[in-house]
Structure formats: structure tokens, C-alpha cells
Design an enzyme around this catalytic site. Sequence first.
Site, PDB file in Angstrom:
ATOM      1  N   ASP A   1      28.611  10.416  33.971  1.00  0.00           N
ATOM      2  CA  ASP A   1      29.794  10.858  34.718  1.00  0.00           C
ATOM      3  C   ASP A   1      31.034  10.995  33.827  1.00  0.00           C
ATOM      4  O   ASP A   1      30.947  10.819  32.606  1.00  0.00           O
ATOM      5  CB  ASP A   1      30.003   9.846  35.871  1.00  0.00           C
ATOM      6  CG  ASP A   1      30.579  10.474  37.116  1.00  0.00           C
ATOM      7  OD1 ASP A   1      31.095  11.608  37.046  1.00  0.00           O
ATOM      8  OD2 ASP A   1      30.540   9.811  38.169  1.00  0.00           O
TER       9      ASP A   1
ATOM     10  N   GLN B   1      23.484  33.276  34.098  1.00  0.00           N
ATOM     11  CA  GLN B   1      23.180  33.819  32.759  1.00  0.00           C
ATOM     12  C   GLN B   1      23.138  32.725  31.692  1.00  0.00           C
ATOM     13  O   GLN B   1      22.659  32.963  30.584  1.00  0.00           O
ATOM     14  CB  GLN B   1      24.239  34.866  32.392  1.00  0.00           C
ATOM     15  CG  GLN B   1      25.644  34.308  32.383  1.00  0.00           C
ATOM     16  CD  GLN B   1      26.707  35.383  32.227  1.00  0.00           C
ATOM     17  OE1 GLN B   1      26.822  35.999  31.190  1.00  0.00           O
ATOM     18  NE2 GLN B   1      27.477  35.618  33.267  1.00  0.00           N
TER      19      GLN B   1
ATOM     20  N   LYS C   1      22.186   9.909  34.361  1.00  0.00           N
ATOM     21  CA  LYS C   1      23.276  10.749  34.890  1.00  0.00           C
ATOM     22  C   LYS C   1      24.560  10.193  34.290  1.00  0.00           C
ATOM     23  O   LYS C   1      24.832   8.992  34.394  1.00  0.00           O
ATOM     24  CB  LYS C   1      23.313  10.670  36.415  1.00  0.00           C
ATOM     25  CG  LYS C   1      24.562  11.323  37.009  1.00  0.00           C
ATOM     26  CD  LYS C   1      24.528  11.324  38.513  1.00  0.00           C
ATOM     27  CE  LYS C   1      25.864  11.765  39.088  1.00  0.00           C
ATOM     28  NZ  LYS C   1      25.874  11.720  40.553  1.00  0.00           N
TER      29      LYS C   1
ATOM     30  N   ASP D   1      32.623  17.022  43.362  1.00  0.00           N
ATOM     31  CA  ASP D   1      31.567  16.507  44.252  1.00  0.00           C
ATOM     32  C   ASP D   1      31.373  17.328  45.521  1.00  0.00           C
ATOM     33  O   ASP D   1      32.328  17.721  46.179  1.00  0.00           O
ATOM     34  CB  ASP D   1      31.901  15.083  44.696  1.00  0.00           C
ATOM     35  CG  ASP D   1      31.818  14.118  43.539  1.00  0.00           C
ATOM     36  OD1 ASP D   1      31.802  14.560  42.384  1.00  0.00           O
ATOM     37  OD2 ASP D   1      31.792  12.906  43.816  1.00  0.00           O
TER      38      ASP D   1
ATOM     39  N   ASP E   1      22.632   5.515  41.303  1.00  0.00           N
ATOM     40  CA  ASP E   1      23.936   6.062  40.888  1.00  0.00           C
ATOM     41  C   ASP E   1      24.888   4.902  40.618  1.00  0.00           C
ATOM     42  O   ASP E   1      24.459   3.804  40.240  1.00  0.00           O
ATOM     43  CB  ASP E   1      24.440   7.044  41.959  1.00  0.00           C
ATOM     44  CG  ASP E   1      25.373   8.112  41.422  1.00  0.00           C
ATOM     45  OD1 ASP E   1      26.562   7.802  41.222  1.00  0.00           O
ATOM     46  OD2 ASP E   1      24.933   9.259  41.202  1.00  0.00           O
ATOM     47  N   ASP E   2      26.145   5.109  40.857  1.00  0.00           N
ATOM     48  CA  ASP E   2      27.199   4.146  40.504  1.00  0.00           C
ATOM     49  C   ASP E   2      26.990   2.783  41.183  1.00  0.00           C
ATOM     50  O   ASP E   2      26.330   2.687  42.223  1.00  0.00           O
ATOM     51  CB  ASP E   2      28.548   4.738  40.941  1.00  0.00           C
ATOM     52  CG  ASP E   2      29.704   4.196  40.127  1.00  0.00           C
ATOM     53  OD1 ASP E   2      29.515   3.231  39.368  1.00  0.00           O
ATOM     54  OD2 ASP E   2      30.814   4.746  40.255  1.00  0.00           O
TER      55      ASP E   2
ATOM     56  N   ARG F   1      26.657  19.372  35.554  1.00  0.00           N
ATOM     57  CA  ARG F   1      27.303  19.696  36.829  1.00  0.00           C
ATOM     58  C   ARG F   1      28.348  20.775  36.596  1.00  0.00           C
ATOM     59  O   ARG F   1      29.000  20.803  35.556  1.00  0.00           O
ATOM     60  CB  ARG F   1      27.952  18.429  37.393  1.00  0.00           C
ATOM     61  CG  ARG F   1      26.976  17.544  38.166  1.00  0.00           C
ATOM     62  CD  ARG F   1      26.951  17.882  39.631  1.00  0.00           C
ATOM     63  NE  ARG F   1      28.267  17.685  40.192  1.00  0.00           N
ATOM     64  CZ  ARG F   1      28.725  16.484  40.589  1.00  0.00           C
ATOM     65  NH1 ARG F   1      27.948  15.415  40.526  1.00  0.00           N
ATOM     66  NH2 ARG F   1      29.944  16.370  41.071  1.00  0.00           N
TER      67      ARG F   1
HETATM   68  C1  GAL Z   1      31.407  11.201  40.852  1.00  0.00           C
HETATM   69  C2  GAL Z   1      30.116  11.999  40.737  1.00  0.00           C
HETATM   70  C3  GAL Z   1      29.267  11.677  41.950  1.00  0.00           C
HETATM   71  C4  GAL Z   1      28.964  10.191  41.943  1.00  0.00           C
HETATM   72  C5  GAL Z   1      30.254   9.391  41.911  1.00  0.00           C
HETATM   73  C6  GAL Z   1      29.991   7.897  41.721  1.00  0.00           C
HETATM   74  O1  GAL Z   1      32.211  11.478  39.772  1.00  0.00           O
HETATM   75  O2  GAL Z   1      30.410  13.364  40.685  1.00  0.00           O
HETATM   76  O3  GAL Z   1      28.093  12.434  41.944  1.00  0.00           O
HETATM   77  O4  GAL Z   1      28.165   9.881  40.833  1.00  0.00           O
HETATM   78  O5  GAL Z   1      31.101   9.814  40.869  1.00  0.00           O
HETATM   79  O6  GAL Z   1      31.159   7.142  41.676  1.00  0.00           O
END
Ligand code: GAL
Length: 440
Positions: A149, A250, A147, A209, A70-71, A205
Amino acid sequence: MALSWFAVLAITTPLGVVAYRNGLALTPQMGWNTWNYFGCNVSESTILSAAQAIVDNGLDKYGYEYVIVDDCWHDSTRDPDTGAPRPDPTRFPNGIKAVADEVHSLGLKFGIYSDAGEYTCGGRYGSLGYEEIDAKTYASWDVDYLKYDNCFNDGQSGIPLVSFNRYANMSRALNATGRPILYSMCNWGQDGPWDWAPTIANSWRISGDIFDTFDRADDRCPCTSAIGCLLSGWHCSVMNVINKMSSLGQKAGPGIGWNDADMLEVGNGGMTKSQYIVHFSFWAILKSPLILGNDVTQMTNETLEIITNDAIIAINQDASGSPASRIWVVNVTGGELQLWAGSLSTGATVIGLLNSSPTDQTIDLKMADVFIDSSAQVKTAKYRLYDLWQRSSSNDTVWGKDIGVVSGEVPGVSLAPQSCLIYLAVPEATASSRKRYDEF
Ligand code: GAL
């Protein structure tokens, strides 16, 4: 005259708009992501030890496939000559491709994160305006999943078409690489992505979060419905997200894409076993992607037991891809009672009974409710019920406990506080020969 698939695409796709037919995620994607447990503390070793633990614990055999950073994997700047993204040289001394190669050598797939904005939520550089070079670079690193954002998007949201265009740019760039890259949109449900994301992404999404809590209301997650939500926020509880998912089923399905309820918190310590079972079960029956968010290198038996319930996973991965619908919800002191039902490709029906309140409750389970959309004949037929959380230890017998034949109604089903029951209703005529949850 029969049309080729290419011709169909050309006819149905307006110029410049991508029809997202990358052939991926025909069932909801499964895997593991760094964010919920590690936050910004990511490195080559975080990822490789998780990948190894996935294999050592046999999680890959259950379908957990994508290992996603992730980030915060980024260096402080892009390559000054090419503008290409590059990883933090201390955390990723061998680069990202080396990590992807290792992950692939374990038989798994590798995913990365970026943001459709100027910066990521963790303050690293985003991909807005850099879609092509970023997609190309990810493909050159053999990335299998993105992913994407929504932070710092320069005000390019608030109108569906504006959000669509921003996310479609990356979709086009990914498609142009020629590498199949699963596209997981993370715009937190802003501008109703279920209406426009299916043409450009594999999942989207639907909420701000998740937080590792069962039902704690938090002003930082102000919306109780995903529809019309003006501030997605964060610190959203499991019950908040389940309630947001309730009307969106749906809009999901195989070849369409999936409503993403966010990554799992199972094993992160903030909830009881029965609360985690609700979390895992409902993510599964609502056909959310199942992306683990715990430290898979250190798991209790309890965590492992929850995330490896094959019968629940099989419902998530069922070929019909039909998310369960909520039939009714009633308020009780401190929470709600809810009844959910969903059809499976096998001809069986999954039933979810949920008590979110802090006290014991009973529900009269009426088959006329479960089969609310069906004929009187279906409503009054005989069904054998299996409880999918009471499992046999042996694979060659039924994996859910046989709790008998029902016709019409099971009165007074007991539900412990903040718990659920997940039943499979199998038409009695086909139930007798059944050996496993997926055989009918
Ligand atoms: C949010 C995202 C999280 C994570 C986070 C990282 O916006 O919804 O799942 O990725 O940023 O900074």
C-alpha cells in the site's frame, strides 16, 4: 548466437534495477481478500474459515487461489530485538506461518499486506526502511503474495522516479528471498504506475479505493481519469473505475503485469444483480485481478452464480492477456452507453455492451465498430454470437446462449437499466463444431 535467459536479463537490466521476471501472474491473479468486507476485523479464524469456504464452494476450481489478509494483522510494535514484523498475538495466537500452513494444506496460497510508508492506512507500522527484514520474514512464513500500500509515505511520491524507487526497494527485497512472491502494488495509480511498475511488480492499482456503489459520484474520489490524477481518494464507484481503466489496457499483458481495478464488491449488498454483473464482467474483460471481497462463508446463490461464471472467468484468464478496449462512449440521460471489444487467443472476440443509465436503452451493434482495427473482410464476415450471461446448465454444451449468426449489424439491441451484455463473436466457419465457450 543464442543468448541464455540469464544473459538477456543481465544485458537488459541496468545495474541495481530489477526486471520483474518472477514468472507469476501470467494471467491476472484470482483470490479473496479480507478488506472490503472485514476491514480491520481480521484474525486467524476469519482467514481460515474463508479459505475453507473457498474450497467448500468449489471456488478454487474456478481459479480463486490466493487468500490474502489485508491491513491490521500486526502487533502494536515490531520485535524489539530483531526489528522483524510480528502479528497481533490475540488475533493470531499461532502466528502467521501456522495460518499460511493451513491455507496451503487446503491447496490454496497465502497473501499478506504491508505499506510502502511509515504506517499502513490502518495506522500499523509500515515497511518503509524495513523492506529487507519484512520480505525475509514473509518468506520465512511461506507467504506467496504481497499487497503493498501507499499511506504515510513521507512525501515520497508525486514524481514517478520517487515512487518507483520506493516500490522497487520492496521488489528487490522480495526477489532476494528466493521465494516466488506475487507483488501486487497498491499506490492507487499515483505517478502513472503502468509506465514503470511492469519492471518491478506483477500488478498495480490504478485508482483510489472502490466503494460498493454503481455510479454514485463522490467528492472523496475526485478524478474521472486515472491519467494525471492528483488525488486518488476513496469511495470510487464501479463506473468511475471502469472509466479510469478505459485507456490503460495498452499497458498490460502476460509478462508485463496487470492494471488492478481494485478488489471486487460482488456480494457485499450495495448493488443490484445487474450492477454486480457489470462490475464482474468489466473487471474480467479488462484483465483486472479478480480478488473477491465478500464474506465467502455466507453467500447467496446470486453471488455464487456471478462469481462462478466460467465463460467470463475464461476471458479474464485467456492466454492472450489482451484487455478489451473501449470503441465508443456516448452520453445519455443519467449515464452512458459504451461499446467494448477484445481479442482472445482462441480467435474469438469478446464484445461488451454497457448501459450505465437508469433507463432502458438500445444500441445498434455494428461489426465494423467491433472490428474497427481490422480489414473490410473481417468487418463483413459472418459471426455466431453467444450471450455469456445466458448460460446452459450442462457443461457439455455451449455455456453461453447461441443468439444466431450476424453479418454487418445487429440493430436495436436492448439493454436494461445499469446492465451489460457480454457477447462472444466466433467466426461462423469455426462456430458450428463448438461445444464450449473455449472450443473453436
Ligand atoms: C487502502 C487500500 C485498500 C486497503 C486499505 C487498508 O489504501 O487501497 O485496498 O488495503 O488501504 O487500510
